[in-house]
Scaffold this motif. Structure first.
Motif, PDB file in Angstrom:
ATOM      1  N   ASP A 182      -5.561  -2.098 -11.844  1.00  0.00           N
ATOM      2  CA  ASP A 182      -6.184  -0.635 -11.377  1.00  0.00           C
ATOM      3  C   ASP A 182      -7.745  -1.068 -10.250  1.00  0.00           C
ATOM      4  OD1 ASP A 182      -4.979   1.145 -12.560  1.00  0.00           O
ATOM      5  OD2 ASP A 182      -5.878   1.933 -14.292  1.00  0.00           O
ATOM      6  N   TYR A 183      -8.615  -0.353  -9.462  1.00  0.00           N
ATOM      7  CA  TYR A 183      -9.204  -0.886  -8.614  1.00  0.00           C
ATOM      8  C   TYR A 183      -9.819   0.114  -7.093  1.00  0.00           C
ATOM      9  CZ  TYR A 183      -5.320  -1.684  -5.146  1.00  0.00           C
ATOM     10  OH  TYR A 183      -5.359  -1.348  -4.180  1.00  0.00           O
ATOM     11  N   TYR A 184     -10.785   0.295  -6.977  1.00  0.00           N
ATOM     12  CA  TYR A 184     -11.822   1.268  -5.931  1.00  0.00           C
ATOM     13  C   TYR A 184     -11.433   1.156  -5.669  1.00  0.00           C
ATOM     14  CZ  TYR A 184     -15.515   3.033  -3.652  1.00  0.00           C
ATOM     15  OH  TYR A 184     -16.444   3.672  -3.008  1.00  0.00           O
ATOM     16  N   VAL A 185     -11.385   1.856  -4.182  1.00  0.00           N
ATOM     17  CA  VAL A 185     -10.497   1.787  -2.785  1.00  0.00           C
ATOM     18  C   VAL A 185     -11.810   2.440  -2.376  1.00  0.00           C
ATOM     19  CG1 VAL A 185      -8.629   1.301  -2.621  1.00  0.00           C
ATOM     20  CG2 VAL A 185      -9.281   3.770  -3.122  1.00  0.00           C
ATOM     21  N   PRO A 186     -12.407   2.513  -0.767  1.00  0.00           N
ATOM     22  CA  PRO A 186     -13.049   3.943   0.057  1.00  0.00           C
ATOM     23  C   PRO A 186     -12.733   4.299   0.871  1.00  0.00           C
ATOM     24  CG  PRO A 186     -13.043   1.080   1.221  1.00  0.00           C
ATOM     25  CD  PRO A 186     -12.452   1.547  -0.676  1.00  0.00           C
ATOM     26  N   GLN A 187     -11.473   4.541   0.477  1.00  0.00           N
ATOM     27  CA  GLN A 187      -9.934   5.817   0.699  1.00  0.00           C
ATOM     28  C   GLN A 187      -9.346   5.435   0.260  1.00  0.00           C
ATOM     29  OE1 GLN A 187     -11.731   5.428   5.217  1.00  0.00           O
ATOM     30  NE2 GLN A 187      -9.990   4.353   5.441  1.00  0.00           N
ATOM     31  N   LYS A 188      -8.869   6.976   0.314  1.00  0.00           N
ATOM     32  CA  LYS A 188      -7.202   7.208  -0.636  1.00  0.00           C
ATOM     33  C   LYS A 188      -6.383   6.704   0.752  1.00  0.00           C
ATOM     34  CE  LYS A 188      -4.323  10.035  -2.450  1.00  0.00           C
ATOM     35  NZ  LYS A 188      -4.108  12.172  -2.994  1.00  0.00           N
ATOM     36  N   GLN A 189      -6.597   6.754   1.653  1.00  0.00           N
ATOM     37  CA  GLN A 189      -5.633   5.819   2.924  1.00  0.00           C
ATOM     38  C   GLN A 189      -5.125   4.755   2.421  1.00  0.00           C
ATOM     39  OE1 GLN A 189      -4.491   7.419   5.679  1.00  0.00           O
ATOM     40  NE2 GLN A 189      -3.892   6.395   6.829  1.00  0.00           N
ATOM     41  N   LEU A 190      -5.723   3.821   1.942  1.00  0.00           N
ATOM     42  CA  LEU A 190      -5.708   2.183   0.849  1.00  0.00           C
ATOM     43  C   LEU A 190      -5.023   2.761   0.168  1.00  0.00           C
ATOM     44  CD1 LEU A 190      -9.255   0.879   1.937  1.00  0.00           C
ATOM     45  CD2 LEU A 190      -6.688   1.098   3.563  1.00  0.00           C
ATOM     46  N   CYS A 191      -4.262   3.622  -0.555  1.00  0.00           N
ATOM     47  CA  CYS A 191      -3.946   3.388  -1.145  1.00  0.00           C
ATOM     48  C   CYS A 191      -2.860   4.615  -1.686  1.00  0.00           C
ATOM     49  CB  CYS A 191      -4.459   4.317  -2.799  1.00  0.00           C
ATOM     50  SG  CYS A 191      -4.007   3.873  -4.135  1.00  0.00           S
ATOM     51  N   LEU A 192      -2.169   5.029  -0.614  1.00  0.00           N
ATOM     52  CA  LEU A 192      -0.783   5.729  -0.064  1.00  0.00           C
ATOM     53  C   LEU A 192       0.062   6.188  -1.028  1.00  0.00           C
ATOM     54  CD1 LEU A 192      -1.464   6.883   3.581  1.00  0.00           C
ATOM     55  CD2 LEU A 192      -2.530   7.830   1.469  1.00  0.00           C
ATOM     56  N   TRP A 193       0.347   4.845  -1.407  1.00  0.00           N
ATOM     57  CA  TRP A 193       2.057   4.078  -2.558  1.00  0.00           C
ATOM     58  C   TRP A 193       1.292   5.310  -4.123  1.00  0.00           C
ATOM     59  CZ3 TRP A 193      -1.126   0.503  -0.778  1.00  0.00           C
ATOM     60  CH2 TRP A 193      -1.596  -0.242  -2.099  1.00  0.00           C
ATOM     61  N   ASP A 194      -0.066   5.431  -4.328  1.00  0.00           N
ATOM     62  CA  ASP A 194      -0.392   5.774  -5.865  1.00  0.00           C
ATOM     63  C   ASP A 194      -0.623   7.415  -5.408  1.00  0.00           C
ATOM     64  OD1 ASP A 194      -1.386   5.968  -8.414  1.00  0.00           O
ATOM     65  OD2 ASP A 194      -2.692   5.433  -7.805  1.00  0.00           O
ATOM     66  N   GLU A 195       0.721   8.136  -5.132  1.00  0.00           N
ATOM     67  CA  GLU A 195       1.260   9.321  -5.369  1.00  0.00           C
ATOM     68  C   GLU A 195       2.019   9.823  -6.250  1.00  0.00           C
ATOM     69  OE1 GLU A 195       1.440  10.776  -1.184  1.00  0.00           O
ATOM     70  OE2 GLU A 195      -0.212  10.790  -0.624  1.00  0.00           O
ATOM     71  N   GLU A 196       1.141  11.066  -6.717  1.00  0.00           N
ATOM     72  CA  GLU A 196       2.107  11.933  -7.779  1.00  0.00           C
ATOM     73  C   GLU A 196       3.458  12.385  -6.727  1.00  0.00           C
ATOM     74  OE1 GLU A 196      -0.504  14.225 -11.319  1.00  0.00           O
ATOM     75  OE2 GLU A 196      -0.403  15.798  -8.966  1.00  0.00           O
ATOM     76  N   THR A 197       4.230  11.767  -7.971  1.00  0.00           N
ATOM     77  CA  THR A 197       5.761  12.282  -7.354  1.00  0.00           C
ATOM     78  C   THR A 197       6.768  13.485  -8.385  1.00  0.00           C
ATOM     79  OG1 THR A 197       6.570  10.750  -8.855  1.00  0.00           O
ATOM     80  CG2 THR A 197       6.353   9.662  -6.231  1.00  0.00           C
TER      81      THR A 197
END
Length: 197
Positions: A182-197
């Motif tokens: 788990d880590y901080y990202v300044p915007q969700k755009q950098l973490c698009l794989w981590d979405e509810e399916t």
């Protein structure tokens, strides 16, 4: 310095405005007896090197909160391998505060570390999978599994002519282990794989 480095290359989804790939590096403390010494590996030759192997032992999932960013340009003193392994992840190298404390006691320069915002600092900070806005900061989760790695030496027993039993190194025990970071990202755009399916 007893350092373990994980590198992940995540292929981008061009239709979602992502570049070709995204690189992440997670740096943690390597504990003794977590992996066998490289000298032992060099001595123990592997039979049938092309065989696809199954791990003999499955070790539990480890959940790590990576709350500190590592400055790539200063990280060589932590491990000379970071320069090569994490070159594509210059802006995305993460570690944990508890590991930083250990390395600082060993004399590593603390200026390479920067504590990241936490949920306790920013109550509005959500997990990325729950965050509706692609441009908001959030806590990203990335999971990986190491399917096969040499974790222990195997010892066999032999008897001499007088009947005395002695043990000798006769192989490598393999393990499988999963990690979630788990880590901080300044915007969700950098973490698009981590979405509810």
């Amino acid at each position: 310095q007893e350092v373990k480095i994980f590198r992940a290359l995540i292929l981008g989804e061009l239709e979602r405005g992502q570049s070709q790939f995204q690189a992440l590096c997670f740096v943690t403390r390597l504990h003794r007896n977590e992996i066998i010494p490289s000298e032992s590996m060099a001595k123990l030759r592997q039979k049938n090197p092309r065989t696809v192997r199954q791990a003999e032992e499955v070790r539990g999932l480890e959940h790590l909160s990576m709350d500190v960013a590592v400055n790539f340009s200063k990280a060589a003193q932590l491990s000379s391998h970071i320069h090569n392994v994490c070159a594509e992840a210059r802006e995305a190298i993460y570690t944990r505060e508890e590991d930083v404390k250990f390395w600082l006691e060993k004399g590593v320069d603390g200026s390479m570390f920067k504590v990241l915002p936490q949920g306790s600092d920013l109550p509005e900070l959500q997990r990325c999978r729950l965050c509706p806005d692609r441009w908001k900061p959030c806590i990203c989760s990335y999971s990986l599994s190491i399917e096969w790695y040499p974790c222990m030496l195997k010892y066999c027993k032999s008897r001499d002519a007088a009947g005395r039993v002695s043990s000798y190194k006769c192989g490598i025990r393999s393990c499988q282990k999963g990690y979630t970071f788990d880590y901080y990202v300044p915007q969700k755009q950098l973490c698009l794989w981590d979405e509810e399916t």
